[in-house]
Design a protein around this motif. Structure first.
Motif, mmCIF file in Angstrom:
data_model
loop_
_atom_site.group_PDB
_atom_site.id
_atom_site.type_symbol
_atom_site.label_atom_id
_atom_site.label_comp_id
_atom_site.label_asym_id
_atom_site.label_seq_id
_atom_site.Cartn_x
_atom_site.Cartn_y
_atom_site.Cartn_z
ATOM 1 N N SER A 252 0.881 -1.030 0.052
ATOM 2 C CA SER A 252 -0.210 0.460 -0.371
ATOM 3 C C SER A 252 0.864 1.363 0.026
ATOM 4 O O SER A 252 0.108 2.268 -0.268
ATOM 5 N N LYS A 253 2.237 1.319 0.864
ATOM 6 C CA LYS A 253 3.387 2.456 0.294
ATOM 7 C C LYS A 253 3.229 2.943 -0.947
ATOM 8 O O LYS A 253 3.970 2.000 -1.631
ATOM 9 N N LEU A 254 2.892 4.112 -0.910
ATOM 10 C CA LEU A 254 3.607 5.021 -2.431
ATOM 11 C C LEU A 254 4.666 4.974 -2.646
ATOM 12 O O LEU A 254 5.013 6.362 -2.214
ATOM 13 N N GLU A 255 6.160 4.493 -1.988
ATOM 14 C CA GLU A 255 7.139 4.464 -2.024
ATOM 15 C C GLU A 255 8.076 4.316 -2.824
ATOM 16 O O GLU A 255 7.782 3.188 -3.144
ATOM 17 N N MET A 256 9.685 4.182 -3.752
ATOM 18 C CA MET A 256 10.129 3.683 -4.244
ATOM 19 C C MET A 256 10.362 2.364 -3.064
ATOM 20 O O MET A 256 11.768 2.336 -2.497
ATOM 21 N N LEU A 257 9.666 1.225 -3.427
ATOM 22 C CA LEU A 257 10.359 -0.329 -2.460
ATOM 23 C C LEU A 257 10.777 -0.939 -2.904
ATOM 24 O O LEU A 257 10.305 -1.314 -4.240
ATOM 25 N N SER A 258 11.985 -2.106 -2.240
ATOM 26 C CA SER A 258 12.581 -2.869 -3.021
ATOM 27 C C SER A 258 12.020 -4.211 -2.700
ATOM 28 O O SER A 258 11.675 -3.987 -1.185
ATOM 29 N N HIS A 259 11.887 -5.231 -3.153
ATOM 30 C CA HIS A 259 11.251 -6.467 -2.702
ATOM 31 C C HIS A 259 11.683 -7.205 -2.674
ATOM 32 O O HIS A 259 12.165 -7.441 -3.867
ATOM 33 N N TYR A 260 12.022 -9.032 -1.769
ATOM 34 C CA TYR A 260 12.515 -9.358 -2.042
ATOM 35 C C TYR A 260 11.340 -10.874 -2.880
ATOM 36 O O TYR A 260 10.994 -10.733 -1.718
ATOM 37 N N THR A 261 11.286 -10.968 -3.643
ATOM 38 C CA THR A 261 10.142 -12.163 -4.546
ATOM 39 C C THR A 261 10.319 -13.070 -3.800
ATOM 40 O O THR A 261 11.034 -14.029 -5.983
ATOM 41 N N THR A 262 9.918 -14.146 -3.527
ATOM 42 C CA THR A 262 10.800 -15.132 -3.453
ATOM 43 C C THR A 262 9.948 -16.396 -4.427
ATOM 44 O O THR A 262 10.778 -16.858 -5.242
#
Length: 477
Positions: free
Chosen positions: A233-243
């Motif tokens: 939901s956060k409108l930020e440039m977020l990096s995710h570890y997507t397995t």
């Protein structure tokens, strides 16, 4: 890449071109027209395009897709078959569905041109569509088939005024059912032969319109088990570890676009503007990308691929589950490329890679505490990796080397006793296989998502070298 614009462009609305089959050289596009000052800077931009469209369409009974020859051949139209609503956001030349590269130095100036101040820290930044000033990138050639497209582009440096990048990009697109498979080849030919630190890339970036605001992925530790997904939901440039190697943008009905990249565990999401209503030339847009680190050489050639899946979350996940699974143990053999490895504050002998990484085993900038030779993101269970075997030749006065590792909860490498292990080395320049036993280390637990190698004896680093052939879970025969 989020491209905040300080100007709006008011030019003619153009007519989309119907699909046709052709193979020919295509010259540079429409001449530049200076921007005008917006009269409504506090409101959404009007529904007009900066330049005329020159779209090439392909489609089947599931998808309709177009690239635009007036936008560097980037994908700027995508819809489900039977719908006339374009999902792709085209607010400016930094949106679309395209490739962008990032390298040093930053700020980057060339040919008497300095970067726009706001974007000065992007550095060397070729963008497939064009630049900040809405100049379109140059099309070299293209080819269109019934369900396929090819385009070769000379991108522009985003923060500079109409400056062609010293590289070219090639994209192959093929429709297969409800998917579009894209292969990218970037060929670099920079006059600047310096080697800069590896940086994250946009391979690709995907900007969709406001209705596709639901940013969804799987970030759990038990991939490919149909576990619950995460909605960001956060409108930020977020990096995710997507397995599970995918992320998606969905609408209220749960339909949208999934982005899948083989062996890719690093994706980003963001949102720009506000609300969930808007069309392709409105400022509001939602974003995702495949975000790999890449060590870019002045003469390197780099290939990536990805797949766009149109449909429901179940459709997207079904596609990802049907693909070959990523490696779950180290199996890096550096025969012809770096296998996704990259560098911080250290350099190697450059491209091409020939059976080894030939690394200057010392800090490039001695004012910094250390250097790192970094792996790409991975998914390893420590119980599956009790030992790591490093096939390397060290030329150094140092007597030890170090492995440092990260876990998904770590924001970066956290040097310390519970995240590292030293192992003895022989610095005579001869190849050996070093066995590093991790099974008894209390910090080798949970899940491992990245490792790096470094020299813990910086006082003995001068003139040091490492020739690295492999990093594996079993000895290489």
């Amino acid at each position: 890449m989020f491209r905040t614009r300080f100007y709006l462009y008011f030019l003619c609305v153009a007519v989309s071109m119907l699909a046709f089959t052709c193979v020919r050289e295509y010259p540079a596009t429409a001449p530049y027209t200076p921007p005008t000052t917006p009269t409504n800077p506090g409101n959404l931009p009007p529904q007009t395009q900066p330049v005329a469209q020159n779209r090439l369409f392909i489609g089947n009974d599931k998808i309709r897709l177009a690239i635009d020859l007036n936008m560097g051949g980037a994908i700027n139209y995508l819809s489900e078959a039977g719908s006339s609503e374009n999902m792709v956001n085209n607010y400016d030349w930094g949106r679309q569905l395209q490739t962008a590269l990032y390298g040093g130095p930053f700020p980057y100036s060339v040919n008497g041109k300095d970067p726009v101040y706001f974007w000065r820290n992007l550095g060397w930044n070729p963008v497939q569509t064009g630049d900040y000033y809405n100049h379109p990138a140059r099309i070299v050639s293209y080819q269109q088939g019934q369900n396929s497209l090819y385009v070769k582009t000379i991108p522009l440096i985003w923060p500079l005024f109409d400056e062609p990048a010293d590289c070219f990009m090639e994209h192959w697109i093929e429709l297969q059912g409800n998917t579009a498979h894209v292969k990218i080849r970037s060929t670099i030919n920079r006059a600047d032969t310096a080697q800069y630190d590896g940086r994250t890339q946009e391979m690709p970036c995907v900007y969709l319109n406001a209705p596709w605001y639901r940013m969804v992925t799987y970030t759990g530790t038990q991939p490919f088990t149909n576990g619950p997904v995460t909605e960001i939901s956060k409108l930020e440039m977020l990096s995710h570890y997507t397995t599970e190697n995918w992320t998606a943008l969905l609408n209220d009905e749960g339909r949208g676009v999934g982005l899948y990249q083989p062996n890719q565990f690093r994706f980003k999401t963001n949102g720009f503007g506000s609300g969930h209503v808007g069309k392709e030339f409105d400022v509001t847009s939602y974003y995702m990308n495949a975000d790999p680190f890449l060590q870019i050489d002045h003469n390197g050639v780099y290939e990536f691929e990805y797949t766009l899946i149109l449909g429901t979350l179940a459709d997207i996940r079904q596609y990802a589950y049907a693909q070959p699974r990523p490696e779950t143990v180290p199996n890096f053999k550096f025969t012809k490329d770096r296998q996704g490895w990259f560098y911080y504050n250290v350099t190697d002998k450059g491209w091409p890679i020939q059976n080894e990484l030939n690394v200057n085993w010392q800090r490039a900038d001695t004012s910094k505490a250390n250097f790192r030779v970094c792996s790409p993101f991975v998914y390893w269970k420590p119980t599956d990796v009790p030992k790591i075997y490093i096939q390397a030749a060290f030329t150094t006065k140092a007597t030890t080397a170090r492995i440092v590792w990260r876990k998904p909860e770590d924001y970066d490498f956290l040097d310390g006793p519970d995240r590292q292990i030293d192992f003895p080395i022989v610095g005579d320049g001869k190849f050996r296989t070093y066995e590093v036993n991790l099974s008894g280390h209390s910090g080798w637990s949970g899940l491992i998502n990245q490792i790096c190698l470094l020299n813990p004896q910086n006082n003995l680093e001068k003139g040091s070298n490492m020739r690295l052939k492999s990093v594996t879970v079993a000895p290489v025969q």
